[in-house]
Motif scaffolding. Structure first.
Motif, PDB file in Angstrom:
ATOM      1  N   PHE A 139       0.813  -1.210   0.000  1.00 54.90           N
ATOM      2  CA  PHE A 139       0.000   0.000   0.000  1.00 54.90           C
ATOM      3  C   PHE A 139       0.851   1.267   0.000  1.00 54.90           C
ATOM      4  N   SER A 140       1.881   1.324   0.866  1.00 52.81           N
ATOM      5  CA  SER A 140       2.708   2.537   0.969  1.00 52.81           C
ATOM      6  C   SER A 140       3.465   2.788  -0.325  1.00 52.81           C
ATOM      7  N   LEU A 141       4.058   1.748  -0.891  1.00 55.86           N
ATOM      8  CA  LEU A 141       4.810   1.917  -2.131  1.00 55.86           C
ATOM      9  C   LEU A 141       3.896   2.348  -3.268  1.00 55.86           C
ATOM     10  N   ALA A 142       2.757   1.684  -3.430  1.00 58.09           N
ATOM     11  CA  ALA A 142       1.846   2.030  -4.523  1.00 58.09           C
ATOM     12  C   ALA A 142       1.387   3.480  -4.407  1.00 58.09           C
ATOM     13  N   TYR A 143       1.124   3.919  -3.178  1.00 56.45           N
ATOM     14  CA  TYR A 143       0.656   5.288  -2.967  1.00 56.45           C
ATOM     15  C   TYR A 143       1.763   6.290  -3.297  1.00 56.45           C
ATOM     16  N   ALA A 144       2.995   5.972  -2.903  1.00 55.57           N
ATOM     17  CA  ALA A 144       4.111   6.864  -3.215  1.00 55.57           C
ATOM     18  C   ALA A 144       4.351   6.938  -4.722  1.00 55.57           C
ATOM     19  N   ALA A 145       4.317   5.798  -5.389  1.00 52.71           N
ATOM     20  CA  ALA A 145       4.588   5.778  -6.833  1.00 52.71           C
ATOM     21  C   ALA A 145       3.500   6.487  -7.623  1.00 52.71           C
ATOM     22  N   ALA A 146       2.288   6.563  -7.078  1.00 51.12           N
ATOM     23  CA  ALA A 146       1.193   7.250  -7.767  1.00 51.12           C
ATOM     24  C   ALA A 146       1.284   8.763  -7.632  1.00 51.12           C
ATOM     25  N   GLU A 147       2.197   9.248  -6.799  1.00 49.74           N
ATOM     26  CA  GLU A 147       2.365  10.678  -6.561  1.00 49.74           C
ATOM     27  C   GLU A 147       3.570  11.201  -7.339  1.00 49.74           C
ATOM     28  N   PRO A 148       3.353  12.020  -8.384  1.00 50.67           N
ATOM     29  CA  PRO A 148       4.478  12.486  -9.207  1.00 50.67           C
ATOM     30  C   PRO A 148       5.437  13.417  -8.471  1.00 50.67           C
ATOM     31  N   ARG A 149       5.037  13.952  -7.324  1.00 51.01           N
ATOM     32  CA  ARG A 149       5.945  14.843  -6.587  1.00 51.01           C
ATOM     33  C   ARG A 149       7.165  14.118  -6.063  1.00 51.01           C
ATOM     34  N   TRP A 150       7.022  12.827  -5.729  1.00 52.86           N
ATOM     35  CA  TRP A 150       8.180  12.105  -5.204  1.00 52.86           C
ATOM     36  C   TRP A 150       9.230  11.936  -6.296  1.00 52.86           C
ATOM     37  N   GLY A 151      10.492  12.056  -5.897  1.00 54.74           N
ATOM     38  CA  GLY A 151      11.598  11.765  -6.802  1.00 54.74           C
ATOM     39  C   GLY A 151      12.022  10.321  -6.633  1.00 54.74           C
ATOM     40  N   ARG A 152      13.172  10.109  -6.025  1.00 56.90           N
ATOM     41  CA  ARG A 152      13.666   8.752  -5.794  1.00 56.90           C
ATOM     42  C   ARG A 152      12.873   8.067  -4.680  1.00 56.90           C
ATOM     43  N   ILE A 153      12.494   6.808  -4.914  1.00 59.45           N
ATOM     44  CA  ILE A 153      11.735   6.015  -3.947  1.00 59.45           C
ATOM     45  C   ILE A 153      12.499   4.718  -3.717  1.00 59.45           C
ATOM     46  N   VAL A 154      12.993   4.521  -2.505  1.00 63.20           N
ATOM     47  CA  VAL A 154      13.751   3.315  -2.174  1.00 63.20           C
ATOM     48  C   VAL A 154      12.948   2.511  -1.152  1.00 63.20           C
ATOM     49  N   VAL A 155      12.777   1.229  -1.424  1.00 59.81           N
ATOM     50  CA  VAL A 155      12.073   0.337  -0.510  1.00 59.81           C
ATOM     51  C   VAL A 155      13.068  -0.685   0.038  1.00 59.81           C
ATOM     52  N   VAL A 156      13.088  -0.845   1.356  1.00 60.78           N
ATOM     53  CA  VAL A 156      13.959  -1.826   2.010  1.00 60.78           C
ATOM     54  C   VAL A 156      13.079  -2.942   2.568  1.00 60.78           C
ATOM     55  N   GLU A 157      13.349  -4.166   2.135  1.00 62.49           N
ATOM     56  CA  GLU A 157      12.570  -5.326   2.593  1.00 62.49           C
ATOM     57  C   GLU A 157      13.516  -6.488   2.834  1.00 62.49           C
ATOM     58  N   ARG A 158      13.507  -7.044   4.042  1.00 63.12           N
ATOM     59  CA  ARG A 158      14.457  -8.105   4.364  1.00 63.12           C
ATOM     60  C   ARG A 158      13.970  -9.489   3.942  1.00 63.12           C
ATOM     61  N   GLU A 159      12.671  -9.654   3.705  1.00 66.62           N
ATOM     62  CA  GLU A 159      12.124 -10.961   3.382  1.00 66.62           C
ATOM     63  C   GLU A 159      12.015 -11.148   1.871  1.00 66.62           C
ATOM     64  N   ARG A 160      12.828 -12.048   1.323  1.00 62.00           N
ATOM     65  CA  ARG A 160      12.771 -12.339  -0.104  1.00 62.00           C
ATOM     66  C   ARG A 160      11.378 -12.801  -0.511  1.00 62.00           C
ATOM     67  N   ALA A 161      10.705 -13.538   0.367  1.00 62.82           N
ATOM     68  CA  ALA A 161       9.367 -14.036   0.049  1.00 62.82           C
ATOM     69  C   ALA A 161       8.416 -12.887  -0.254  1.00 62.82           C
TER      70      ALA A 161
END
Length: 228
Positions: free
Chosen positions: A80-102
């Motif tokens: 949800f957080s990533l999709a919402y950020a990517a839908a907002e053109p104001r954001w520049g670089r978006i980095v997501v950190v996730e430790r679970e490969r699954a």
């Protein structure tokens, strides 16, 4: 490879995948039309209501004056957080950190892809498969916003190791990884006045908590603070 579904007839839950990861056992299951992520038997999140996860990102953006600000999202979750950020053109670089490969796999080629809504293919987005605490401890890129959702809150961590994120050393690391004027936003399953005090003690300014009413029980919360 996603394992064949295992149906639990007692509570109408279908287990779609079960894996061992760095934090222990992580499970994706379907309950009715919704999906749930469980880690070590602890409920993390589901796809039933993403209001607070979206507010996590929106509240940080609203507090920023920078053009094309950068954001680090701690925890991919159900997307949800990533999709919402990517839908907002104001954001520049978006980095997501996730430790679970699954979790990453479930978004790239699994049932959670519908909830991240193609955001993993956005050219602004980078997904890092690593532990958030290790990532923050290393010297590296600074961001205009840090939006973290890896636990049920500062007082209710998924693993004992995660508690370090909310103590003095962890907050100091978060402070270092923000640009001056940058915003820290942390999701919690309940408000934590003690954590507000810890943020102020760690040198953050403009500390406040936004509460999000839920159907039952105490409200969800987003803790916000700024690097002065």
């Amino acid at each position: 490879m996603v394992q064949p579904p295992i149906r639990n007839h007692a509570d109408s839950v279908t287990v779609l995948d079960r894996r061992e990861g760095p934090g222990g056992e992580v499970v994706l299951r379907r309950r009715g039309e919704h999906f749930e992520i469980i880690e070590n038997g602890c409920f993390l999140m589901d796809t039933a209501d993403g209001r607070s996860e979206r507010l996590l990102v929106q509240a940080a953006l609203d507090a920023l004056a920078a053009e094309r600000p950068s954001v680090l999202i701690g925890g991919l979750g159900v997307g949800f957080s990533l999709a919402y950020a990517a839908a907002e053109p104001r954001w520049g670089r978006i980095v997501v950190v996730e430790r679970e490969r699954a979790v990453i796999d479930w978004h790239r080629a699994g049932p959670l892809a519908a909830f991240s809504a193609g955001a993993l293919d956005d050219p602004r987005v980078a997904v890092l498969h690593t532990d958030l605490l290790a990532c923050l401890a290393a010297d590296g890129e600074r961001f205009d916003a840090l939006c973290l959702d890896i636990d049920n809150g500062p007082d209710w961590t998924v693993t004992d190791a995660n508690s370090g994120l909310y103590g003095p050393d962890g907050l100091a690391a978060l402070h270092r990884r923000l640009n001056p004027g940058g915003v820290l936003a942390i999701w919690s399953a309940r408000p934590s006045p003690a954590f507000e005090r810890a943020l102020s003690a760690a040198g953050f300014a403009d500390v406040r908590t936004v509460e999000i009413p839920v159907a039952r029980g105490v409200p969800d919360a987003v803790h916000l603070a700024r690097r002065g």
